[in-house]
Design a protein around this motif. Structure first.
Motif, mmCIF file in Angstrom:
data_model
loop_
_atom_site.group_PDB
_atom_site.id
_atom_site.type_symbol
_atom_site.label_atom_id
_atom_site.label_comp_id
_atom_site.label_asym_id
_atom_site.label_seq_id
_atom_site.Cartn_x
_atom_site.Cartn_y
_atom_site.Cartn_z
ATOM 1 N N CYS A 30 0.812 -1.231 0.000
ATOM 2 C CA CYS A 30 0.000 0.000 0.000
ATOM 3 C C CYS A 30 0.837 1.270 0.000
ATOM 4 N N GLY A 31 2.116 1.184 0.361
ATOM 5 C CA GLY A 31 2.954 2.381 0.355
ATOM 6 C C GLY A 31 2.398 3.474 1.247
ATOM 7 N N GLU A 32 2.295 4.682 0.715
ATOM 8 C CA GLU A 32 1.816 5.824 1.501
ATOM 9 C C GLU A 32 0.298 5.895 1.591
ATOM 10 N N GLY A 33 -0.403 4.933 0.999
ATOM 11 C CA GLY A 33 -1.810 4.746 1.305
ATOM 12 C C GLY A 33 -2.824 5.442 0.435
ATOM 13 N N ALA A 34 -2.434 6.017 -0.695
ATOM 14 C CA ALA A 34 -3.407 6.752 -1.501
ATOM 15 C C ALA A 34 -4.511 5.848 -2.040
ATOM 16 N N ASP A 35 -4.163 4.638 -2.478
ATOM 17 C CA ASP A 35 -5.184 3.710 -2.978
ATOM 18 C C ASP A 35 -6.134 3.305 -1.864
ATOM 19 N N ALA A 36 -5.590 3.007 -0.688
ATOM 20 C CA ALA A 36 -6.431 2.590 0.439
ATOM 21 C C ALA A 36 -7.404 3.691 0.838
ATOM 22 N N VAL A 37 -6.934 4.928 0.855
ATOM 23 C CA VAL A 37 -7.811 6.055 1.203
ATOM 24 C C VAL A 37 -8.908 6.202 0.158
ATOM 25 N N TRP A 38 -8.554 6.107 -1.111
ATOM 26 C CA TRP A 38 -9.573 6.230 -2.157
ATOM 27 C C TRP A 38 -10.616 5.134 -2.012
ATOM 28 N N LEU A 39 -10.174 3.903 -1.808
ATOM 29 C CA LEU A 39 -11.125 2.797 -1.638
ATOM 30 C C LEU A 39 -12.034 3.035 -0.432
ATOM 31 N N ALA A 40 -11.452 3.448 0.676
ATOM 32 C CA ALA A 40 -12.245 3.697 1.882
ATOM 33 C C ALA A 40 -13.294 4.773 1.641
ATOM 34 N N ARG A 41 -12.936 5.804 0.901
ATOM 35 C CA ARG A 41 -13.878 6.892 0.644
ATOM 36 C C ARG A 41 -14.963 6.485 -0.346
ATOM 37 N N GLN A 42 -14.744 5.375 -1.063
ATOM 38 C CA GLN A 42 -15.794 4.821 -1.925
ATOM 39 C C GLN A 42 -16.694 3.850 -1.167
ATOM 40 N N GLY A 43 -16.389 3.584 0.104
ATOM 41 C CA GLY A 43 -17.216 2.704 0.915
ATOM 42 C C GLY A 43 -16.632 1.334 1.188
ATOM 43 N N TRP A 44 -15.411 1.072 0.715
ATOM 44 C CA TRP A 44 -14.775 -0.217 0.969
ATOM 45 C C TRP A 44 -14.210 -0.282 2.384
ATOM 46 N N GLN A 45 -14.208 -1.492 2.934
ATOM 47 C CA GLN A 45 -13.495 -1.763 4.185
ATOM 48 C C GLN A 45 -12.153 -2.370 3.781
ATOM 49 N N VAL A 46 -11.062 -1.668 4.089
ATOM 50 C CA VAL A 46 -9.769 -1.954 3.473
ATOM 51 C C VAL A 46 -8.781 -2.532 4.484
ATOM 52 N N THR A 47 -8.105 -3.588 4.085
ATOM 53 C CA THR A 47 -6.906 -4.057 4.773
ATOM 54 C C THR A 47 -5.720 -3.633 3.910
ATOM 55 N N ALA A 48 -4.871 -2.769 4.453
ATOM 56 C CA ALA A 48 -3.756 -2.197 3.695
ATOM 57 C C ALA A 48 -2.450 -2.737 4.271
ATOM 58 N N VAL A 49 -1.627 -3.302 3.400
ATOM 59 C CA VAL A 49 -0.456 -4.065 3.826
ATOM 60 C C VAL A 49 0.806 -3.502 3.196
ATOM 61 N N ASP A 50 1.864 -3.411 3.981
ATOM 62 C CA ASP A 50 3.170 -3.069 3.436
ATOM 63 C C ASP A 50 4.237 -3.672 4.338
ATOM 64 N N ILE A 51 5.437 -3.835 3.777
ATOM 65 C CA ILE A 51 6.558 -4.359 4.550
ATOM 66 C C ILE A 51 7.208 -3.269 5.393
ATOM 67 N N SER A 52 7.009 -2.009 5.002
ATOM 68 C CA SER A 52 7.704 -0.892 5.626
ATOM 69 C C SER A 52 6.867 -0.249 6.721
ATOM 70 N N ARG A 53 7.397 -0.227 7.922
ATOM 71 C CA ARG A 53 6.712 0.473 9.012
ATOM 72 C C ARG A 53 6.656 1.969 8.738
ATOM 73 N N ALA A 54 7.701 2.506 8.134
ATOM 74 C CA ALA A 54 7.715 3.936 7.804
ATOM 75 C C ALA A 54 6.581 4.274 6.849
ATOM 76 N N ALA A 55 6.361 3.431 5.851
ATOM 77 C CA ALA A 55 5.274 3.670 4.907
ATOM 78 C C ALA A 55 3.923 3.571 5.600
ATOM 79 N N LEU A 56 3.754 2.559 6.440
ATOM 80 C CA LEU A 56 2.471 2.365 7.112
ATOM 81 C C LEU A 56 2.151 3.511 8.067
ATOM 82 N N GLU A 57 3.151 4.017 8.773
ATOM 83 C CA GLU A 57 2.913 5.156 9.661
ATOM 84 C C GLU A 57 2.480 6.384 8.866
ATOM 85 N N ARG A 58 3.120 6.589 7.735
ATOM 86 C CA ARG A 58 2.754 7.728 6.878
ATOM 87 C C ARG A 58 1.361 7.535 6.295
ATOM 88 N N ALA A 59 1.057 6.304 5.865
ATOM 89 C CA ALA A 59 -0.265 6.012 5.307
ATOM 90 C C ALA A 59 -1.356 6.244 6.341
#
Length: 213
Positions: free
Chosen positions: A52-81
């Motif tokens: 998911c990286g910095e989370g732009a896709d996850a945010v877009w999906l959530a704002r369309q009504g999806w319940q999202v599980t967003a995954v990344d290997i990087s803790r830095a990316a997840l904190e930013r997302a």
């Protein structure tokens, strides 16, 4: 495509944490155009966003009504997302999980499994991960895999030894039973984007979209 994978970073996690620590924002903050094109109009349900990286896709999906599980290997990316999701008012619809997908995979099945640009200059077992992604698609659900088909036009490729598969190669590597899956899209296409210096650019990407029957 990320910078060269150097020996000073001993693991994929360390490499990607360093990559995301180079600047306050690496990507544009906008959802991937292929995601918007392929998912807009779908009935929202549960979604899994791999890498998911910095989370732009996850945010877009959530704002369309999806319940999202967003995954990344990087803790830095997840904190930013997670910060970006909170700023967008989408945090309640997104569950952020850290996984090294070579070693672990989110539990459950999903109406949408999305893997955008899941490439790495390291030793990431991409085919194995994408087979796990297919196994996580619920009956009637969609698997969406978008990848680079070629390096950016007019630029040197720092990862010339990295194979960028065609949609057909990706489909064959999934080793799916054809009677259980419907191919909705399998094509290469041009993608417009802004490079890290702020200049407009284009590159060739590919999209594979499948529905589990």
């Amino acid at each position: 495509m990320p910078h060269e994978h150097t020996t000073e970073h001993a693991s994929e996690e360390e490499f990607w944490d360093a990559f995301y620590s180079e600047s306050e924002r690496v990507w544009s903050g906008k959802p991937n155009a292929a995601l918007v094109r392929e998912v807009a109009g779908m009935r929202p349900g549960s979604a899994l966003d791999l890498g998911c990286g910095e989370g732009a896709d996850a945010v877009w999906l959530a704002r369309q009504g999806w319940q999202v599980t967003a995954v990344d290997i990087s803790r830095a990316a997840l904190e930013r997302a997670a910060r970006h999701a909170a700023e967008a008012g989408a945090a309640e619809r997104i569950d952020y999980q850290r996984h090294d997908l070579a070693a672990s995979f989110p539990a459950g099945v999903f109406d949408l499994v999305s893997a955008h640009f899941l490439h790495s200059p390291g030793d990431m077992p991409r085919e194995q991960i994408l087979r796990s992604a297919a196994a996580a698609v619920a009956p009637g659900g969609v698997l969406l895999i978008v990848g680079h088909a070629a390096p950016p036009g007019g630029q040197d490729n720092p990862h010339a030894d990295m194979h960028l598969p065609t949609p057909r190669e990706v489909l064959d590597s999934l080793d799916l039973e054809p009677q259980h899956w419907e191919v909705l899209r399998s094509e290469e296409h041009e993608t417009s984007y802004t490079d890290r210096e702020g200049n407009p650019a284009t590159r060739t990407d590919n999209t594979l979209k499948l529905r589990r029957r």
